[in-house]
Design an enzyme around this catalytic site. Sequence first.
Site, PDB file in Angstrom:
ATOM      1  N   HIS A   1       0.849  -1.202   0.000  1.00 13.06           N
ATOM      2  CA  HIS A   1       0.000   0.000   0.000  1.00 13.06           C
ATOM      3  C   HIS A   1       0.882   1.248   0.000  1.00 13.06           C
ATOM      4  CE1 HIS A   1      -3.506   2.462   0.700  1.00 13.06           C
ATOM      5  NE2 HIS A   1      -2.879   3.049   1.702  1.00 13.06           N
TER       6      HIS A   1
ATOM      7  N   ASP B   1       0.893   5.178  -0.201  1.00 14.66           N
ATOM      8  CA  ASP B   1       0.140   6.435  -0.167  1.00 14.66           C
ATOM      9  C   ASP B   1       0.866   7.504  -0.984  1.00 14.66           C
ATOM     10  OD1 ASP B   1      -1.995   5.834   1.752  1.00 14.66           O
ATOM     11  OD2 ASP B   1      -0.359   5.556   3.175  1.00 14.66           O
TER      12      ASP B   1
ATOM     13  N   ASP C   1      -7.941   1.321   2.180  1.00 18.91           N
ATOM     14  CA  ASP C   1      -7.601   2.313   3.208  1.00 18.91           C
ATOM     15  C   ASP C   1      -8.544   3.509   3.342  1.00 18.91           C
ATOM     16  OD1 ASP C   1      -6.026   2.989   5.352  1.00 18.91           O
ATOM     17  OD2 ASP C   1      -4.546   4.097   4.192  1.00 18.91           O
TER      18      ASP C   1
ATOM     19  N   ASP D   1       1.721  -1.297   4.431  1.00 18.00           N
ATOM     20  CA  ASP D   1       2.178  -0.032   3.854  1.00 18.00           C
ATOM     21  C   ASP D   1       3.627  -0.135   3.374  1.00 18.00           C
ATOM     22  OD1 ASP D   1      -0.238   0.789   4.736  1.00 18.00           O
ATOM     23  OD2 ASP D   1       0.485   2.374   6.053  1.00 18.00           O
TER      24      ASP D   1
ATOM     25  N   HIS E   1      -6.651   9.460  -0.225  1.00 19.92           N
ATOM     26  CA  HIS E   1      -7.299   9.407   1.087  1.00 19.92           C
ATOM     27  C   HIS E   1      -6.476  10.011   2.220  1.00 19.92           C
ATOM     28  CE1 HIS E   1      -5.305   5.457   0.427  1.00 19.92           C
ATOM     29  NE2 HIS E   1      -4.876   5.658   1.667  1.00 19.92           N
TER      30      HIS E   1
HETATM   31 ZN   LIG Z   1      -3.370   4.777   2.650  1.00 24.19          ZN
END
Ligand SMILES: [Zn+2]
Length: 1149
Positions: A135, A137, A249, A388, A528
């Site tokens: 994951h 971000d 998420d 993550d 997000h």
């Molecule tokens: Zn995230």
Amino acid sequence: MAASSATSRRGNLLPRVASPSAKSKAKPRRRGHLFQEVILKQLRLLVLFALAIILIAIFKVGLPGALHHTSRVVTPVIGFNLTESQVDIKMSDLYDTIEFKDIDGGAWKQGWKVQYSGDEWDRYKLRVFVVPHSHNDPGWLRTVEEYYQERTRRILSTIVHALRQDKKRKFIWEEMSYLERWWRDASEAEKRDFITLVKNGQLEIVGGGWVMNDEANSHYYAIIEQITEGNLWLKNTVGVIPRNAWAIDPFGHSPTMAYLLRRMGFQNMLIQRTHYEVKKVLAREQNLEFVWRQSWDKSNTTDILCHMMPFYSYDIPHTCGPEPAICCQFDYWRLPGSGAAQRCPWGYDPQVITEDNVKERSEMLLDQYRKKSTLYKTNTLLVPLGDDFRYITSAEASLQFENYQKIFDYINKHPKLKAEVQFGTLEDYFKAIRDELDVRKKDLKLPTLSGDFFTYADRVHDYWSGYYVSRPFYKSVDRVLEETLRAADILFSLSSAYCQAHGPDRFPLPFTEKIRSARRTLALFQHHDGVTGTAKNHVVVDYAQKMHSALLDLQKFMAQSVAVLLGRSMSGQGSCTVVNPDMFIPEKEQTSYGVLPIRKKVDLVSSQVQRVIFYNPLEEDVDQVVMVLVEQTNVCVVGSDWKPIESQISPEWRNSKDLAGTRHRLHWQVHVPAMGLQTFFIFVAQGSQSCKPAQIADIKVFHPTDAFTCPPPYKCSQTEEKVVEIQNERVKLVFSVQDGLLHSWKDYKSGNVMSLKEDVALYSSYGSGAYLFKPVGEARSIVSPGGLIVVTQGPLMQEVLTQPKTDWSLSPASRMARVYNGIDTVQSFMAEMVYHVELLDHAFNDKELIVLFETDLDTGNTFFTDLNGFQTISRETRGKIPLQGNYYPMPSLAFLQGSEGHRFSLHSRQSLGVASLKSGALEVMLDRRLTRDDERGLGQGVLDNRPMDVTFHLLLESNVTSLPSIAASTPRVPSLLSHRILAQLNYPMHTFFGNIENASDVQASHLQKTFAPLAVNFPCDLHVVSLKMPEPLGFSASTSHGAEYVLILHRRGWDNSYCRRGQMQCRTVADEQVNAQDIFVELDSSIATPSSLNLIHDSTRDFGYIEISGRKGGKGSEHKWLIDMAPMEIQAFKFDMSLGKGKQSLQDD
Ligand SMILES: [Zn+2]
């Protein structure tokens, strides 16, 4: 770093960690006739409308894959009011059954002790797909570029390398923002390998959006843009089309996503962050996999298969089974000595798989798989394997892939275990599920479900409603960027079509990169941790600077487009080269990323003229009272025909004790054509000129402080009047003379009054952070009697400025309430409320500011909010849920509806949080200032508040039909008037100033004064979501039809039981269908093909739909492309536009 800490947002629900503040002391707070117009004409319209509906086209339906094999012909149910869909599970009903007691489930803390007998897999063995993922971000604790350089670049290379070593290995990837970035750096060999892995099914792109977008604050316009940007890049670069969506998420999930994904051709989707009690009750009945259906969909064309993950998190401890202490031992990156910082917090470390332990470890893991499997109906099991920013080194990848493969080999070699385990992609999993459903269709059926998954709670009373409001300034900038991009896209398309003959270097093609960059910036912010306001300060600044720069580019582009479009007559077919790029300048100047734009003022001496251009990006002509700032008060306005126009001059108040501003506001009413431009001129009023000098407003002051001085040349009267009120011909607002707050709303014509009490209040919080809202008790009003009230009244605009008296020297919120006089304007039906908010001082630490409206409507516990600006949903305020859990996202609208059908609506141009904690009341949180971290990994509070303005448009309506027609099961949608108010608020006009000219120059100028591209207005219930050229330099090559332009339409669902006031020149789709070939005046357009919303699929079956366009009608050779769409639907069309060939010549069918 949080990504690898136990308190990470993606972290553990530790069995031994009771929340330090588990029990909220807060209890749900319990605080505290109108007019009726029956128009006979209405009835005739009803009958006509009903007849027209019967004639609406018949729709072909294709449903997602194996769930439904046959395509069938259905007629969508459309009526005045939408009808509710039939489903097995309605989320609001499900909420009624849950007790929200957070009972300790033991090892699976939020569930129960899961058991199985062992014979469950006798007939169909357990098939397990372990899906490796990472994951990433695009910005959170680091900026997107920092993450890329430090981690993601290596992760993508590691994945490619690891998968190439063994064909049994699989992986999924989500974020195209990172993949596009990596693609620029990757070697040719790496790119080749990547494509090979995607084509052979080892590597699946899931979702394929630019980011994994937030689902609470993001507007559907931006969601479509962000997924389309990612999907198109993917298709053009890697040559693949995603089918399965992956949202592990986002903090709560919206059915708007299910709808948009379905209409983009997705078959399946996965979600994770839903209320733990919801997960539990769905798991109990094996309903975690369901067919998600829109609440208004009677034809079941919106169905999409959805998998909900059952546990607390998407990390490895919470994905193999219900017991995190066991699952953690199968996260081999947590092996002591592996080099990773993170160890299993439950006290048991992973063990490398050897011949000695493989049996024991395999059986241990299989036990978890079996337990997890009992939560689902099928014997096909999904087990995500990642976290993550994982798989960063080849050592890490090897540890996971090699140890798991040994376990898989062991299990697969032992048929007695009745299981088959392998690495898989999401596609592998969903295909297996659909195969199983097909084989077992007699005994196996997934339930249908409608509704949403807000407000999310991950444990105890930790409700994630804070992020609906965190960093509201940037939530507002997000929407400004959206409407500006949309407006720029329209001008780009039109100017490109007008300039077509001018070759490949023509305007506006040099701006292609700037527009794309702006689109990607908007897309990035939908992440997000972007629009949610949940990133570190420096990351927020990074997003904001990107948005600021995008806005500057778009404004610059639009100003040049104005020059081109108004200069068309100057040289043949158009002046498609920009001679003077500064011929027009935007009226709003974006000076810095963190401040409100500054409005430029008109500053003239006698005989000078200021040319002012308004650009209306809406699909309908707009009549509106507008405002520009001026230096002089002795000015007047004339229209493009040089005729004088009535205008008003009022002081510009500043947000200070003395209110002193040195500039003035000039108001007048404009008419601007749909998607067009209109010119006005401002002069200094002189005796000789035949113009009407602006009328100087009257000013009344209540409770003036010593600091207040009356600005010249106005006359300020201090008055002892008992009432403060402003009114236009429709609305009268009455304010309390004591504190200056709104008190009631009168229908000026009928004299009916509705109590509408405004208040400003603060919550104190003990555990609120960027994500969570955790108040201590109720909000307390901060307003006491006194306070400065300034009333400004003139022929076009009346307003009440209130600087409430509070405990602080300057109130954290002041408010301007306005009504506009206007002839045939939508504006004249509503009240405008602008709150200037400054939660800057440390005195406001750990405070959350709200505005409250209390009406006398009998609404019980029910109110309504929008989801993503796309649909509305009924909300129930529940006593069994703490106050913070009764807060909901409000991206654009909330309304109350009384038992007699009266409706109070609050329209917004930015996303915020809203609640109705008492019958008849609505409260909206405006800003929050928090010193503490709320333990979800961010590691900081929210103290970077900015001065900002929050604007609401208020509307009171009464039901014009007999009451029984509003059945309880009817989905409530806004009235047509409410839709139009929302559209004018969210897609405002853009203003441009020309250079100062002399009156004589103006007369001689070749510039056109009006640009009106549309032959007819679109029907009022048809909104142009976008008109754009998605890939100006290459789109035509990538589509089968060679079409360059895209038109995305949304047929609004609207409630006909409300007054159709504001219907001025307003037709609906049912009144008259749109012939797409007749949209433009000078441009010939031909609808080439309907398309999925991500512009990938051209076959309507691929996106669950319906043949909605391209329907030919008309007589003889006069073919038409009629646009038929059911209410609520959004539809994309690829088409062409060209200039001057004559409409007939294009019709070559
Ligand atoms: Zn995230």
